[in-house]
Design an enzyme around this catalytic site. Structure first.
Site, PDB file in Angstrom:
ATOM      1  N   ALA A 171      14.990 -41.064  -0.965  1.00  9.98           N
ATOM      2  CA  ALA A 171      13.755 -41.852  -0.859  1.00  9.98           C
ATOM      3  C   ALA A 171      13.298 -42.011   0.597  1.00  9.98           C
ATOM      4  O   ALA A 171      12.115 -41.888   0.901  1.00  9.98           O
ATOM      5  CB  ALA A 171      13.967 -43.214  -1.505  1.00  9.98           C
ATOM      6  N   CYS A 207      -2.501  -3.753   7.033  1.00 10.55           N
ATOM      7  CA  CYS A 207      -2.116  -4.053   8.413  1.00 10.55           C
ATOM      8  C   CYS A 207      -2.487  -2.913   9.358  1.00 10.55           C
ATOM      9  O   CYS A 207      -2.685  -1.772   8.945  1.00 10.55           O
ATOM     10  CB  CYS A 207      -0.627  -4.373   8.504  1.00 10.55           C
ATOM     11  SG  CYS A 207       0.445  -2.982   8.121  1.00 10.55           S
ATOM     12  N   THR A 257      15.311 -43.315  -9.492  1.00  7.78           N
ATOM     13  CA  THR A 257      16.010 -42.059  -9.204  1.00  7.78           C
ATOM     14  C   THR A 257      17.515 -42.164  -9.354  1.00  7.78           C
ATOM     15  O   THR A 257      18.195 -41.151  -9.456  1.00  7.78           O
ATOM     16  CB  THR A 257      15.735 -41.619  -7.763  1.00  7.78           C
ATOM     17  OG1 THR A 257      16.172 -42.673  -6.906  1.00  7.78           O
ATOM     18  CG2 THR A 257      14.272 -41.356  -7.536  1.00  7.78           C
ATOM     19  N   GLU A 298       0.834  -1.205   0.000  1.00  7.02           N
ATOM     20  CA  GLU A 298       0.000   0.000   0.000  1.00  7.02           C
ATOM     21  C   GLU A 298       0.866   1.252   0.000  1.00  7.02           C
ATOM     22  O   GLU A 298       0.569   2.239  -0.681  1.00  7.02           O
ATOM     23  CB  GLU A 298      -0.900   0.027   1.246  1.00  7.02           C
ATOM     24  CG  GLU A 298      -1.885  -1.124   1.352  1.00  7.02           C
ATOM     25  CD  GLU A 298      -1.296  -2.326   2.094  1.00  7.02           C
ATOM     26  OE1 GLU A 298      -0.098  -2.633   1.915  1.00  7.02           O
ATOM     27  OE2 GLU A 298      -2.039  -2.966   2.845  1.00  7.02           O
TER      28      GLU A 298
HETATM   29  C1  AOF Z   1       0.116  -5.075   4.477  1.00 10.01           C
HETATM   30  N1  AOF Z   1       0.749  -4.879   3.292  1.00 10.01           N
HETATM   31  O1  AOF Z   1       2.343  -5.369   1.829  1.00 10.01           O
HETATM   32  C2  AOF Z   1       2.246  -6.665   3.782  1.00 10.01           C
HETATM   33  C3  AOF Z   1       1.542  -6.887   5.004  1.00 10.01           C
HETATM   34  O2  AOF Z   1       7.205  -6.468  10.064  1.00 10.01           O
HETATM   35  P1  AOF Z   1       6.511  -5.847   8.916  1.00 10.01           P
HETATM   36  O3  AOF Z   1       6.301  -4.386   9.078  1.00 10.01           O
HETATM   37  O4  AOF Z   1       7.177  -6.171   7.603  1.00 10.01           O
HETATM   38  O5  AOF Z   1       5.041  -6.470   8.875  1.00 10.01           O
HETATM   39  C4  AOF Z   1       4.818  -7.783   8.499  1.00 10.01           C
HETATM   40  C5  AOF Z   1       3.370  -8.100   8.713  1.00 10.01           C
HETATM   41  O6  AOF Z   1       2.552  -7.167   7.992  1.00 10.01           O
HETATM   42  C6  AOF Z   1       2.975  -9.471   8.159  1.00 10.01           C
HETATM   43  O7  AOF Z   1       3.076 -10.487   9.126  1.00 10.01           O
HETATM   44  C7  AOF Z   1       1.521  -9.240   7.760  1.00 10.01           C
HETATM   45  O8  AOF Z   1       0.660  -9.282   8.885  1.00 10.01           O
HETATM   46  C8  AOF Z   1       1.560  -7.843   7.252  1.00 10.01           C
HETATM   47  N2  AOF Z   1       1.932  -7.857   5.844  1.00 10.01           N
HETATM   48  N3  AOF Z   1       0.475  -6.092   5.272  1.00 10.01           N
HETATM   49  O9  AOF Z   1      -0.782  -4.319   4.833  1.00 10.01           O
HETATM   50  C9  AOF Z   1       1.790  -5.612   2.918  1.00 10.01           C
HETATM   51  N4  AOF Z   1       3.341  -7.403   3.433  1.00 10.01           N
HETATM   52 ZN    ZN Z   2       1.053  -2.930   5.980  1.00 11.93          ZN
END
Ligand code: AOF
Ligand code: ZN
Length: 388
Positions: A323, A90, A177, A67
């Site tokens: 295996a 997030c 294999t 974003e």
């Molecule tokens: C989003 N957009 O592009 C991503 C998200 O430690 P950070 O800051 O890199 O946050 C990682 C966490 O953020 C990840 O576990 C997930 O919950 C979220 N990822 N969220 O809005 C993004 N990559």
């Molecule tokens: Zn984010």
């Protein structure tokens, strides 16, 4: 407070019939990243007056979220736009600030998502923040599966506490294999091997067994020259490809020779055994030894995978083993995806078989798979399968 609407594509009103096109674009952008481990691959598209004004994707862990990249590109044009994101924005402060706040500050009008973030630090709270700020939030539920499919390991780790396990195997037409003397070099062609490099590059960890280390002395690393990415893909993934996936050796009695190629830097190596640690060699800057709970005389695969998820944040794990170990993973029901390279050769019935599954007496006992992908790779065939 309003609630998030969930809409199917066939319920879209005429004015927003183009929404699936933008969501598909967000999902495609997410796929630009080969490896964002332990983070999810996420894509974002900002649309204003039927025009894309900003695009972004998460390039690698520690880098800007999708974003933020799209908002930076859009600048003032983000105001009143519709944001399409493959994952719920997030709400937490991690390595970067909360994306829901960034979208609120940019005054976007509507946020359209494909899937909810299973991270307990987010899990609906990103949506709630947006709603509380008066932003309309819609989930296009027909894209949920595709968005999850971008990140099978991220979802599995968050929801089940285990990584997504791919098991890679290569065999002849007659399911062999290696020759009886163990010679197995060059069963599949160079393009298949380059394809395996791609599987490694996408993984948080590549795992093998001590027998393979002793017999083949593999490096199990990602080698850019063999990966054969086109220049654009290479440029987009420079950062992720500068990090090697974790290499894991299951080695009950800590027999890995200190000179084994797999131990060579760069990249971290974990050697998991069951014997007391004083029988292990001295750890080095990149090699760590761990004693694990045993099942019989071997490392308990269930708890080992749980530890890869919880202690090492592994999302996608590639098993490249012989295996015996591959059979153990399959029989324990721990393989999510089997990737089988078939070379158009006959090695004969003296040669070694693909797996050591025994005891199947009736058709009702056999292990069943469904084919999820099938393609020719140069002169080989690659079949991708899921257990059913
Ligand atoms: C989003 N957009 O592009 C991503 C998200 O430690 P950070 O800051 O890199 O946050 C990682 C966490 O953020 C990840 O576990 C997930 O919950 C979220 N990822 N969220 O809005 C993004 N990559
Ligand atoms: Zn984010």
């Amino acid at each position: 407070m309003k609630v998030m609407k969930k809409i199917r594509n066939d319920e879209l009103e005429p004015a927003i019939l183009d929404w699936p096109v933008y969501m598909q674009r967000a999902i495609d952008l997410a796929g630009n990243s080969i490896n964002t481990s332990p983070n999810p691959r996420v894509g974002c598209v900002l649309v204003s007056d039927s025009k894309i004004v900003g695009e972004g994707w998460h390039i690698a862990a520690g880098e800007a979220h999708a974003e933020v990249m799209a908002l930076v590109q859009a600048g003032a044009r983000a105001k009143s736009s519709v944001a399409f994101v493959s994952l719920e924005p997030c709400s937490h402060i991690g390595r970067t600030g909360p994306c829901s706040d960034a979208l609120i500050e940019a005054n976007v009008a509507i946020v359209v998502i494909a899937s909810i973030d299973p991270n307990p630090a987010v899990a609906g709270q990103g949506v709630d923040k947006l709603l509380a700020a008066g932003i309309e939030v819609v989930q296009l539920i027909d894209f949920d599966l595709a968005a999850r499919g971008l990140n099978p390991g991220y979802f599995k780790r968050r929801e089940e506490g285990r990584p997504y396990v791919r098991c890679k195997l290569a065999m002849s037409l007659d399911g062999r294999t290696a020759l009886v003397n163990g010679e197995s070099k060059w069963i599949s062609g160079p393009q298949s091997r380059s394809d395996v490099q791609r599987l490694r590059a996408a993984s948080s960890a590549v795992l093998t067994g001590i027998e393979t280390v002793l017999a083949d002395d593999p490096s199990l690393n990602v080698r850019l020259e063999e990966l054969k990415l086109d220049p654009e893909e290479l440029a987009l993934n420079q950062l992720a490809l500068s990090r090697q996936p974790l290499r894991v050796i299951l080695d009950s009695q800590f027999r890995t020779p200190e000179t084994a190629k797999i131990l060579e830097a760069p990249g971290e190596v974990k050697i998991f055994g069951v014997e007391a640690l004083d029988s292990a060699k001295t750890p080095t800057a990149n090699v760590e030894y761990r004693q694990f709970e045993a099942r019989g005389k071997r490392v308990n695969l269930h708890s080992m995978l749980e530890s890869l998820a919880s202690d090492f944040a592994c999302t996608e794990v590639l098993v490249e083993a012989g295996a015996t170990l591959s059979t153990a993973f399959i029989e324990a029901g721990l393989v999510d995806e089997l990737i089988l390279y078939i070379a158009p050769k006959l090695l004969g019935s003296d040669a070694r078989s693909l797996l050591n599954i025994t005891g199947i007496q009736s058709m009702s006992d056999c292990l069943n798979f469904e084919i999820t992908d099938l393609r020719q790779i140069d002169s080989d065939i690659r079949v991708t399968l899921k257990p059913v």
